[in-house]
Design a protein around this motif. Structure first.
Motif, PDB file in Angstrom:
ATOM      1  N   PHE A   4      -6.822 -12.607  -5.114  1.00  0.00           N
ATOM      2  CA  PHE A   4      -5.868 -11.593  -5.526  1.00  0.00           C
ATOM      3  C   PHE A   4      -4.474 -12.177  -5.377  1.00  0.00           C
ATOM      4  N   THR A   5      -3.556 -11.621  -6.103  1.00  0.00           N
ATOM      5  CA  THR A   5      -2.178 -12.034  -5.893  1.00  0.00           C
ATOM      6  C   THR A   5      -1.490 -11.000  -5.014  1.00  0.00           C
ATOM      7  N   PRO A   8      -0.389 -10.481   1.459  1.00  0.00           N
ATOM      8  CA  PRO A   8       0.460 -11.024   2.513  1.00  0.00           C
ATOM      9  C   PRO A   8      -0.283 -11.993   3.421  1.00  0.00           C
ATOM     10  N   ILE A  40      -0.939   0.627   6.523  1.00  0.00           N
ATOM     11  CA  ILE A  40      -0.399   0.062   5.275  1.00  0.00           C
ATOM     12  C   ILE A  40       0.548   1.069   4.636  1.00  0.00           C
ATOM     13  N   VAL A  82      -2.369  -6.975  -8.506  1.00  0.00           N
ATOM     14  CA  VAL A  82      -2.902  -6.781  -7.147  1.00  0.00           C
ATOM     15  C   VAL A  82      -4.416  -6.529  -7.182  1.00  0.00           C
ATOM     16  N   TYR A  83      -4.951  -6.174  -8.341  1.00  0.00           N
ATOM     17  CA  TYR A  83      -6.406  -5.942  -8.462  1.00  0.00           C
ATOM     18  C   TYR A  83      -7.090  -7.030  -9.280  1.00  0.00           C
ATOM     19  N   ILE A 107     -11.152  -2.664  -1.047  1.00  0.00           N
ATOM     20  CA  ILE A 107     -11.294  -3.504   0.149  1.00  0.00           C
ATOM     21  C   ILE A 107      -9.999  -4.281   0.387  1.00  0.00           C
ATOM     22  N   ASN A 108      -9.480  -4.153   1.588  1.00  0.00           N
ATOM     23  CA  ASN A 108      -8.220  -4.818   1.946  1.00  0.00           C
ATOM     24  C   ASN A 108      -8.457  -6.164   2.619  1.00  0.00           C
ATOM     25  N   HIS A 109      -7.378  -6.906   2.719  1.00  0.00           N
ATOM     26  CA  HIS A 109      -7.337  -8.189   3.433  1.00  0.00           C
ATOM     27  C   HIS A 109      -7.008  -7.882   4.906  1.00  0.00           C
ATOM     28  N   PRO A 110      -7.587  -8.594   5.885  1.00  0.00           N
ATOM     29  CA  PRO A 110      -7.280  -8.289   7.282  1.00  0.00           C
ATOM     30  C   PRO A 110      -5.793  -8.477   7.602  1.00  0.00           C
ATOM     31  N   TYR A 152      -8.891 -12.539   1.208  1.00  0.00           N
ATOM     32  CA  TYR A 152      -8.647 -12.654  -0.225  1.00  0.00           C
ATOM     33  C   TYR A 152      -8.606 -14.104  -0.706  1.00  0.00           C
ATOM     34  N   ARG A 192      -3.072  10.407  -5.373  1.00  0.00           N
ATOM     35  CA  ARG A 192      -1.848  10.060  -6.101  1.00  0.00           C
ATOM     36  C   ARG A 192      -2.132   9.717  -7.553  1.00  0.00           C
TER      37      ARG A 192
HETATM   38  C1  SAM Z   1      -7.288  -5.087  -4.086  1.00  0.00           C
HETATM   39  S1  SAM Z   1      -5.965  -4.090  -3.515  1.00  0.00           S
HETATM   40  C2  SAM Z   1      -6.697  -3.271  -2.117  1.00  0.00           C
HETATM   41  C3  SAM Z   1      -6.608  -1.741  -2.191  1.00  0.00           C
HETATM   42  C4  SAM Z   1      -5.207  -1.193  -1.965  1.00  0.00           C
HETATM   43  N1  SAM Z   1      -4.914  -1.132  -0.529  1.00  0.00           N
HETATM   44  C5  SAM Z   1      -5.042   0.187  -2.597  1.00  0.00           C
HETATM   45  O1  SAM Z   1      -4.678   1.165  -1.916  1.00  0.00           O
HETATM   46  O2  SAM Z   1      -5.255   0.337  -3.802  1.00  0.00           O
HETATM   47  C6  SAM Z   1      -4.938  -5.337  -2.891  1.00  0.00           C
HETATM   48  C7  SAM Z   1      -3.587  -4.839  -2.428  1.00  0.00           C
HETATM   49  O3  SAM Z   1      -3.714  -3.995  -1.276  1.00  0.00           O
HETATM   50  C8  SAM Z   1      -2.646  -4.253  -0.373  1.00  0.00           C
HETATM   51  N2  SAM Z   1      -3.168  -4.847   0.864  1.00  0.00           N
HETATM   52  C9  SAM Z   1      -4.388  -5.376   1.055  1.00  0.00           C
HETATM   53  N3  SAM Z   1      -4.532  -5.795   2.311  1.00  0.00           N
HETATM   54  C10 SAM Z   1      -3.367  -5.532   2.936  1.00  0.00           C
HETATM   55  C11 SAM Z   1      -2.877  -5.733   4.252  1.00  0.00           C
HETATM   56  N4  SAM Z   1      -3.618  -6.283   5.200  1.00  0.00           N
HETATM   57  N5  SAM Z   1      -1.625  -5.317   4.539  1.00  0.00           N
HETATM   58  C12 SAM Z   1      -0.830  -4.742   3.622  1.00  0.00           C
HETATM   59  N6  SAM Z   1      -1.240  -4.515   2.341  1.00  0.00           N
HETATM   60  C13 SAM Z   1      -2.492  -4.914   2.007  1.00  0.00           C
HETATM   61  C14 SAM Z   1      -1.722  -5.255  -1.064  1.00  0.00           C
HETATM   62  O4  SAM Z   1      -0.774  -4.496  -1.782  1.00  0.00           O
HETATM   63  C15 SAM Z   1      -2.678  -5.969  -1.976  1.00  0.00           C
HETATM   64  O5  SAM Z   1      -2.004  -6.578  -3.044  1.00  0.00           O
END
Ligand code: SAM
Length: 271
Positions: A4-5, A8, A40, A82-83, A107-110, A152, A192
């Protein structure tokens, strides 16, 4: 390979989990739920959480979205990137449309101090006209209430043996997929992204029907079409026709999503 781009502080870790998908090709949706992450901030504040204890090496579901090539992926606006999941040099999955994706997109990044408890693996699956596909799988035992986290910057387990989906499995996957769409729609209606339910495009339903056509009998196709029509009464006259491009697994045009609507007047959207 960056999956993903806009992620962080990624670290580089080589994927180890492979050969673990054997049973489920679709969603174990009774196992987890989408909810807000307290840590987050901002729009991207949702994550995927275990509803029950989940053993290690459990397939969670597939990372679904629009298939793009490199050039198309580069044309995406930042809010969609981001997806964006890079599967190979010239193959990407764009899960920015909540209704042409799965909850695996959440699924988020740790974060700092956290570690991953799941990973993405790559499998070739025949049976629904799709080639390389990405699945999320747990890498350790997970307790109810824990957030599911994948690194990621991991490279998905490479080139596992091809898996052939039987017609029966394909039908079952499609039924689950239809239920998943309904569930996502309910989720969106309360979130949202509520406006997305009014912004579904007919092409989505065409693709659904096209996948259905590839997998099931005439009677079952009619059943699925009725189910799909129920989900979206406003899909109108477009819901029944097939779009063969999805069967060929070719890139499909981008659609209007809540992301680009929301960001259309912000500097973040560079498209
Ligand atoms: C594939 S999406 C994951 C789902 C996203 N959290 C959402 O609510 O739609 C990837 C994005 O989620 C956010 N994200 C994922 N892991 C994160 C983390 N550990 N801390 C802050 N933002 C995070 C970033 O904006 C990232 O680009």
């Amino acid at each position: 390979m960056a999956l993903f781009t806009q992620v962080p502080d990624c670290r580089f870790v080589v994927a180890s989990a492979r050969s673990v998908i054997g049973v489920s090709h679709d969603f174990q949706d009774d196992l987890f739920k989408v909810q807000k992450c307290p840590d987050i901030p901002g729009d991207r504040c949702y994550g995927l959480f275990a509803k029950h204890d989940i053993p290690s090496e459990t397939p969670l579901g597939e990372y679904i979205g629009t298939i793009l090539n490199r050039k198309q992926s580069e044309e995406l606006c930042e809010c969609k990137r981001v997806y964006l999941f890079q599967v190979s040099e010239n193959r990407y999955i764009d899960a920015s449309d909540p209704l042409n994706s799965s909850v695996i997109r959440y699924i988020n990044h740790p974060s700092d101090g956290e570690s991953s408890n799941a990973t993405f693996v790559k499998r070739a699956v025949k049976g629904l006209g799709v080639r390389w596909r990405i699945f999320a799988v747990t890498t350790r035992d997970i307790k109810a209430g824990e957030e599911l986290l994948c690194l990621y910057d991991e490279t998905p387990g490479d080139h596992d043996p091809t898996l052939t989906m039987s017609k029966r499995d394909a039908r079952s996957a499609l039924r689950k997929r239809t239920a998943e769409v309904a569930r996502l729609r309910d989720h969106l209606a309360e979130s949202r992204e509520a406006t997305e339910t009014q912004r579904l495009t007919a092409s989505y339903w065409k693709r659904q029907c096209s996948k259905i056509a590839a997998a099931v009998s005439h009677d079952e196709r009619q059943l699925f079409r009725r189910e799909i029509a129920k989900l979206l009464p406003s899909s109108g006259n477009d819901s029944g026709s097939a779009d063969s491009s999805a069967d060929r697994d070719e890139p499909t045009p981008l659609k209007l999503t809540p992301d680009n609507l929301r960001h259309s007047d912000s500097s973040e959207d560079t498209s």
